[in-house]
Design an enzyme around this catalytic site. Structure first.
Site, PDB file in Angstrom:
ATOM      1  N   ARG A  19      -8.016  13.987  26.805  1.00 39.98           N
ATOM      2  CA  ARG A  19      -7.899  14.147  25.364  1.00 39.98           C
ATOM      3  C   ARG A  19      -8.283  12.857  24.683  1.00 39.98           C
ATOM      4  O   ARG A  19      -8.156  11.779  25.257  1.00 39.98           O
ATOM      5  CB  ARG A  19      -6.433  14.419  24.978  1.00 39.98           C
ATOM      6  CG  ARG A  19      -5.832  15.535  25.734  1.00 39.98           C
ATOM      7  CD  ARG A  19      -4.366  15.658  25.376  1.00 39.98           C
ATOM      8  NE  ARG A  19      -3.770  16.708  26.201  1.00 39.98           N
ATOM      9  CZ  ARG A  19      -2.636  17.326  25.916  1.00 39.98           C
ATOM     10  NH1 ARG A  19      -1.946  16.978  24.855  1.00 39.98           N
ATOM     11  NH2 ARG A  19      -2.178  18.271  26.698  1.00 39.98           N
TER      12      ARG A  19
ATOM     13  N   ASP B 169      -7.106  11.217  20.856  1.00 38.91           N
ATOM     14  CA  ASP B 169      -6.213  11.500  19.725  1.00 38.91           C
ATOM     15  C   ASP B 169      -6.989  11.758  18.438  1.00 38.91           C
ATOM     16  O   ASP B 169      -8.178  11.436  18.346  1.00 38.91           O
ATOM     17  CB  ASP B 169      -5.299  10.294  19.466  1.00 38.91           C
ATOM     18  CG  ASP B 169      -4.238  10.137  20.532  1.00 38.91           C
ATOM     19  OD1 ASP B 169      -4.025  11.089  21.308  1.00 38.91           O
ATOM     20  OD2 ASP B 169      -3.626   9.054  20.576  1.00 38.91           O
TER      21      ASP B 169
ATOM     22  N   TYR C 169     -12.644   2.536  27.756  1.00 36.05           N
ATOM     23  CA  TYR C 169     -12.386   2.646  26.315  1.00 36.05           C
ATOM     24  C   TYR C 169     -12.744   1.322  25.647  1.00 36.05           C
ATOM     25  O   TYR C 169     -12.626   0.256  26.266  1.00 36.05           O
ATOM     26  CB  TYR C 169     -10.906   2.924  26.046  1.00 36.05           C
ATOM     27  CG  TYR C 169     -10.470   4.347  26.280  1.00 36.05           C
ATOM     28  CD1 TYR C 169     -10.508   5.275  25.240  1.00 36.05           C
ATOM     29  CD2 TYR C 169     -10.009   4.762  27.524  1.00 36.05           C
ATOM     30  CE1 TYR C 169     -10.085   6.580  25.442  1.00 36.05           C
ATOM     31  CE2 TYR C 169      -9.593   6.076  27.736  1.00 36.05           C
ATOM     32  CZ  TYR C 169      -9.632   6.981  26.682  1.00 36.05           C
ATOM     33  OH  TYR C 169      -9.222   8.271  26.872  1.00 36.05           O
TER      34      TYR C 169
ATOM     35  N   ARG D 243      -4.205   2.065  22.851  1.00 34.71           N
ATOM     36  CA  ARG D 243      -3.793   1.644  21.510  1.00 34.71           C
ATOM     37  C   ARG D 243      -2.565   0.721  21.564  1.00 34.71           C
ATOM     38  O   ARG D 243      -2.426  -0.186  20.725  1.00 34.71           O
ATOM     39  CB  ARG D 243      -3.520   2.864  20.629  1.00 34.71           C
ATOM     40  CG  ARG D 243      -4.821   3.600  20.277  1.00 34.71           C
ATOM     41  CD  ARG D 243      -4.553   4.950  19.649  1.00 34.71           C
ATOM     42  NE  ARG D 243      -3.706   4.842  18.481  1.00 34.71           N
ATOM     43  CZ  ARG D 243      -3.110   5.890  17.890  1.00 34.71           C
ATOM     44  NH1 ARG D 243      -3.280   7.122  18.389  1.00 34.71           N
ATOM     45  NH2 ARG D 243      -2.370   5.717  16.838  1.00 34.71           N
TER      46      ARG D 243
END
Lengths: 267, 267
Positions: free
Chosen positions: B50, B52, B110, B207
């Site tokens: 996934r 966000d 990422y 994050r």
């Protein structure tokens, strides 16, 4: 009254261009509204020039007169907190009374962004023209070289132009390929920038140059056609007006006499 | 049934994340709708993971089974003409039946983008976190080095995580400054990227790493705090969860056994 100049960057996607309109939604309107909120003054901004609906600016320059005592270096931060997030004042400076953002400008630079890869870059889709077929970059450069110097650019402006004459001087007209895929520039696939610097630009001039040089890139016209089109002084001889969203007003330069000393936005 | 894998790029600003939701407006929903329009099939996509709400992807990988005879290399172009312009399929490939976009993935990368200049870049405002004060880049790099290797990342995930354990391995955790102003990196002003590569990531993990390493960059914590936070296995010890809009799923890698051969989007 003090004369304050601002260096302004904006994403033009949401606006009906730079210049104030009765309808309201322009970059100039937003800047004037922010100044009103900050200083209580209804000022009339002078911009270095208009940008069309959808056109962006990296370094638009504007000036206005104010009775406010806010120090020049405070204006940028104070205006940014009152502006929408697609308009940013990068720097502010107090300038001599006679400074005029349009009339005092001596050189302007525009950039037109083109992507010739098969698929668009989603992150750049609002600022880059996607042309999903190979381009002859070398031919584009050769074609652009014919535009250098002083010429009558009547073929490269809208018939709606109201200027007394169409003679302008181009100091630079280049095409830089920043990123290519396998095969390099010879593949014709890449992301590149048409950069033009001149002493002034006519209505739609950069977009018509972009639309015409793309035809050279596609092989529809030889590079030498650019010289023939100039000589014709006839809008109908040039290519189409390229879409606005890939155009950015990059830089406006002023003579050294103005000693324009922007506080760097990078500090 | 053939198994088709897609390499997908998307601007996450307008979506409630990647994963399908009853409400509808997710990247997976849009991709499944485009496949339905193209092939008439109601497929269920498998994503590599996934993302966000608001998070972007440069190279998300998904796969699905189809009875359609459309050649693999045609899917990208055909789907793009049926997708909104903030989702682009960059490549498509037919893969072995057992290929599973999530389970077959061996490494993910990422990137988290940070701008520490005084003013934001209007053109990157939807993809970069603006932190308008200097950062200690060297301290951030030192802090990130403590995360390398195999660790229990319980401190760096949401208490909402439902995973059986929180042990993950990071292969890379770096901070690269791409552009600085006068004074270079020592000025603490620049646009940079936190890049993390690992064998898997927990909910909110990148994050929370970003939010914590920003505190190291601000001098609020020493670089060694990163090791202490890991050891505590307590979410309350780490910093805040950084805003989603600056995060991009950059790349998903699969073992050589899959011989995943994307047709290049650049040709």
């Amino acid at each position: 009254m003090r004369n304050i100049a601002l260096l302004v960057s904006y994403d033009g996607a949401a606006y009906y261009g730079y210049q104030s309109q009765p309808g309201g939604n322009t970059v100039q309107n937003k800047l004037e509204e922010a100044i009103l909120k900050l200083s209580g003054e209804e000022v009339r901004l002078t911009g270095s020039g208009r940008t069309d609906a959808g056109v962006h600016a990296q370094g638009q320059v504007v000036n206005f007169y104010t009775a406010s005592s806010i120090p020049a270096e405070r204006w940028a931060l104070a205006l940014n907190s009152r502006l929408p997030d697609d308009i940013v004042v990068l720097a502010a400076a107090e300038v001599p009374e006679a400074f005029h953002a349009r009339r005092s400008a001596v050189r302007k630079t525009y950039r037109y962004a083109i992507n010739s890869f098969r698929f668009p870059d989603v992150f750049a889709r609002t600022r880059v023209f996607h042309h999903p077929a190979p381009l002859r970059f070398a031919a584009m450069r050769e074609g652009l070289s014919h535009l250098l110097g002083e010429h009558d650019f009547s073929s490269f402006t809208s018939p709606l132009s109201t200027k007394p004459h169409h003679i302008r001087t181009l100091y630079e007209a280049s095409f830089t390929v920043e990123r290519t895929g396998p095969g390099g520039e010879a593949s014709g696939r890449g992301v590149g920038y048409l950069t033009v610097t001149g002493n002034g630009f006519l209505y739609n001039m950069v977009r018509i140059i972009a639309g015409t040089i793309l035809q050279v890139g596609e092989g529809k016209r030889p590079p030498s056609a650019m010289a023939d089109i100039l000589a014709a002084r006839d809008r109908a001889e040039a290519g189409p007006t390229a879409v606005p969203h890939a155009l950015t007003l990059w830089e406006v330069e002023y003579g050294p006499a103005w000693a324009l000393d922007w506080r760097s936005p990078y500090i």
